[in-house]
Design a protein around this motif. Sequence first.
Motif, mmCIF file in Angstrom:
data_model
loop_
_atom_site.group_PDB
_atom_site.id
_atom_site.type_symbol
_atom_site.label_atom_id
_atom_site.label_comp_id
_atom_site.label_asym_id
_atom_site.label_seq_id
_atom_site.Cartn_x
_atom_site.Cartn_y
_atom_site.Cartn_z
ATOM 1 N N GLY A 73 42.440 47.258 41.296
ATOM 2 C CA GLY A 73 42.432 47.701 39.746
ATOM 3 C C GLY A 73 40.878 47.839 39.317
ATOM 4 O O GLY A 73 41.036 46.363 39.458
ATOM 5 N N TRP A 74 40.892 48.273 38.384
ATOM 6 C CA TRP A 74 39.988 47.845 37.479
ATOM 7 C C TRP A 74 40.941 47.459 36.154
ATOM 8 O O TRP A 74 42.379 47.338 35.463
ATOM 9 C CB TRP A 74 39.905 49.243 36.361
ATOM 10 C CG TRP A 74 39.204 49.912 37.322
ATOM 11 C CD1 TRP A 74 39.013 51.967 38.276
ATOM 12 C CD2 TRP A 74 37.701 49.663 37.882
ATOM 13 N NE1 TRP A 74 38.227 51.591 38.526
ATOM 14 C CE2 TRP A 74 37.377 50.733 38.813
ATOM 15 C CE3 TRP A 74 36.331 49.127 37.417
ATOM 16 C CZ2 TRP A 74 35.760 50.683 39.747
ATOM 17 C CZ3 TRP A 74 35.319 48.994 37.900
ATOM 18 C CH2 TRP A 74 34.853 49.882 38.995
ATOM 19 N N VAL A 75 39.667 46.547 35.382
ATOM 20 C CA VAL A 75 40.220 45.904 34.378
ATOM 21 C C VAL A 75 40.082 45.428 33.199
ATOM 22 O O VAL A 75 40.562 45.665 31.692
ATOM 23 C CB VAL A 75 39.999 44.354 34.418
ATOM 24 C CG1 VAL A 75 40.741 43.542 33.616
ATOM 25 C CG2 VAL A 75 40.668 43.054 35.918
ATOM 26 N N SER A 76 38.531 46.423 33.326
ATOM 27 C CA SER A 76 37.493 46.492 32.437
ATOM 28 C C SER A 76 36.844 47.972 32.906
ATOM 29 O O SER A 76 36.903 48.163 34.271
ATOM 30 C CB SER A 76 37.095 46.021 31.077
ATOM 31 O OG SER A 76 35.853 45.309 32.158
ATOM 32 N N ASP A 77 36.125 48.569 32.149
ATOM 33 C CA ASP A 77 34.911 48.892 32.851
ATOM 34 C C ASP A 77 33.638 48.569 33.688
ATOM 35 O O ASP A 77 33.335 49.303 34.120
ATOM 36 C CB ASP A 77 33.551 49.770 31.225
ATOM 37 C CG ASP A 77 34.948 50.874 30.354
ATOM 38 O OD1 ASP A 77 35.823 51.221 31.083
ATOM 39 O OD2 ASP A 77 33.791 51.164 28.981
ATOM 40 N N THR A 78 34.021 47.475 33.135
ATOM 41 C CA THR A 78 32.924 46.606 34.269
ATOM 42 C C THR A 78 33.258 45.925 35.080
ATOM 43 O O THR A 78 32.691 45.238 36.406
ATOM 44 C CB THR A 78 31.888 46.233 33.350
ATOM 45 O OG1 THR A 78 32.345 44.822 32.544
ATOM 46 C CG2 THR A 78 31.177 46.892 32.620
ATOM 47 N N GLU A 79 34.741 45.273 35.515
ATOM 48 C CA GLU A 79 35.891 44.302 36.155
ATOM 49 C C GLU A 79 36.594 44.946 36.717
ATOM 50 O O GLU A 79 37.079 46.238 36.311
ATOM 51 C CB GLU A 79 36.554 43.349 34.982
ATOM 52 C CG GLU A 79 35.494 42.251 34.408
ATOM 53 C CD GLU A 79 36.202 41.028 33.365
ATOM 54 O OE1 GLU A 79 35.897 40.112 33.822
ATOM 55 O OE2 GLU A 79 37.087 41.756 32.595
ATOM 56 N N PHE A 80 37.016 44.346 37.651
ATOM 57 C CA PHE A 80 37.850 45.006 39.315
ATOM 58 C C PHE A 80 38.689 43.931 39.178
ATOM 59 O O PHE A 80 38.078 42.511 39.438
ATOM 60 C CB PHE A 80 37.600 45.386 40.078
ATOM 61 C CG PHE A 80 36.715 45.445 40.970
ATOM 62 C CD1 PHE A 80 37.048 44.918 42.344
ATOM 63 C CD2 PHE A 80 35.212 45.102 40.782
ATOM 64 C CE1 PHE A 80 36.621 43.942 43.170
ATOM 65 C CE2 PHE A 80 35.324 44.726 41.903
ATOM 66 C CZ PHE A 80 35.296 43.543 42.710
ATOM 67 N N GLY A 81 39.974 43.926 39.455
ATOM 68 C CA GLY A 81 40.487 42.580 40.107
ATOM 69 C C GLY A 81 40.729 42.768 41.609
ATOM 70 O O GLY A 81 41.558 44.465 41.878
ATOM 71 N N VAL A 82 41.717 42.084 42.448
ATOM 72 C CA VAL A 82 41.988 42.098 43.548
ATOM 73 C C VAL A 82 43.174 40.998 43.502
ATOM 74 O O VAL A 82 43.322 39.745 42.840
ATOM 75 C CB VAL A 82 41.396 41.658 44.604
ATOM 76 C CG1 VAL A 82 42.168 41.524 45.989
ATOM 77 C CG2 VAL A 82 40.090 42.784 44.991
ATOM 78 N N VAL A 83 44.677 41.670 43.250
ATOM 79 C CA VAL A 83 46.148 41.455 43.204
ATOM 80 C C VAL A 83 46.861 41.056 44.816
ATOM 81 O O VAL A 83 45.997 41.484 46.212
ATOM 82 C CB VAL A 83 47.000 41.925 42.580
ATOM 83 C CG1 VAL A 83 48.162 41.199 42.652
ATOM 84 C CG2 VAL A 83 46.210 42.635 41.358
ATOM 85 N N THR A 84 46.193 39.187 44.984
ATOM 86 C CA THR A 84 47.012 38.737 46.024
ATOM 87 C C THR A 84 48.324 38.364 46.215
ATOM 88 O O THR A 84 48.639 38.305 44.895
ATOM 89 C CB THR A 84 46.051 37.575 46.835
ATOM 90 O OG1 THR A 84 46.030 36.626 46.029
ATOM 91 C CG2 THR A 84 44.105 38.099 47.116
ATOM 92 N N MET A 85 49.223 38.640 47.381
ATOM 93 C CA MET A 85 50.213 37.520 47.451
ATOM 94 C C MET A 85 50.388 36.449 47.745
ATOM 95 O O MET A 85 50.023 36.544 48.803
ATOM 96 C CB MET A 85 52.234 38.634 47.677
ATOM 97 C CG MET A 85 51.902 39.443 46.796
ATOM 98 S SD MET A 85 50.880 40.796 45.074
ATOM 99 C CE MET A 85 50.294 41.800 46.596
ATOM 100 N N GLY A 86 51.145 35.652 47.431
ATOM 101 C CA GLY A 86 51.582 34.499 48.237
ATOM 102 C C GLY A 86 52.016 32.965 47.166
ATOM 103 O O GLY A 86 52.848 33.931 45.875
ATOM 104 N N SER A 87 51.991 31.895 47.512
ATOM 105 C CA SER A 87 52.662 31.222 46.601
ATOM 106 C C SER A 87 52.243 30.837 45.085
ATOM 107 O O SER A 87 50.958 30.494 45.440
ATOM 108 C CB SER A 87 52.391 29.669 47.223
ATOM 109 O OG SER A 87 53.003 28.654 46.355
ATOM 110 N N SER A 88 52.986 30.666 43.953
ATOM 111 C CA SER A 88 52.509 30.928 42.498
ATOM 112 C C SER A 88 51.448 29.254 42.575
ATOM 113 O O SER A 88 50.487 29.261 41.988
ATOM 114 C CB SER A 88 53.540 30.824 42.046
ATOM 115 O OG SER A 88 54.055 29.938 41.662
ATOM 116 N N SER A 89 51.901 28.099 43.222
ATOM 117 C CA SER A 89 51.429 26.796 43.350
ATOM 118 C C SER A 89 49.531 27.385 43.718
ATOM 119 O O SER A 89 48.846 26.047 44.386
ATOM 120 C CB SER A 89 51.412 25.975 43.797
ATOM 121 O OG SER A 89 52.730 25.768 45.037
ATOM 122 N N CYS A 90 49.373 27.778 45.384
ATOM 123 C CA CYS A 90 48.733 27.985 46.139
ATOM 124 C C CYS A 90 47.997 29.194 46.649
ATOM 125 O O CYS A 90 48.333 29.879 47.381
ATOM 126 C CB CYS A 90 49.088 27.120 47.413
ATOM 127 S SG CYS A 90 49.934 25.590 47.511
#
Length: 157
Positions: A73-90
């Motif tokens: 998804g978009w975070v701003s006009d020039t930044e996008f993000g990839v969300v991954t799932m897994g251990s919060s500490s790793c």
Amino acid sequence: MRTSDRGGRRRATRVAAAGLAIAGLFVLAGCAPRSPGGGPFGDGSQAERVVRGMPEGWTGPDPDLLDGEPVVGWVSDTEFGVVTMGSSSCPAVARELEVLGAREVQIEFGQSPNDPCTADMAATTHVFELPPTVDGRPVTVIVKLDGFEPEFALELE
């Protein structure tokens, strides 16, 4: 002599207690979960920043923690993000971002160097600056997760 001997023992006890307290802090700091991302932890992330959960400004879909598939998804006009799932500490580590065309990028994720890892499932967002050569819309983001098949072709609209 007894008074000075007793004072010396008290001082030695206080010094030993202070030393143990300082050593305990170092042990706790070494065992504390590390913040994801590049920089001081040296995990090799190529993301601009890594956020636990969803960053402010997120306009993408909510991740499904049960299926574990990444989302973009978009975070701003020039930044996008990839969300991954897994251990919060790793969390997964973004190893390489490659521009494949004016409307396509590929990001390879590897495993975290952190150890041990907590046995939980959490969302981590890897935020990237959109490369200037990617100027078309929608943008296809191909996500490769080390050790998992298939790769994911996700759309940023």
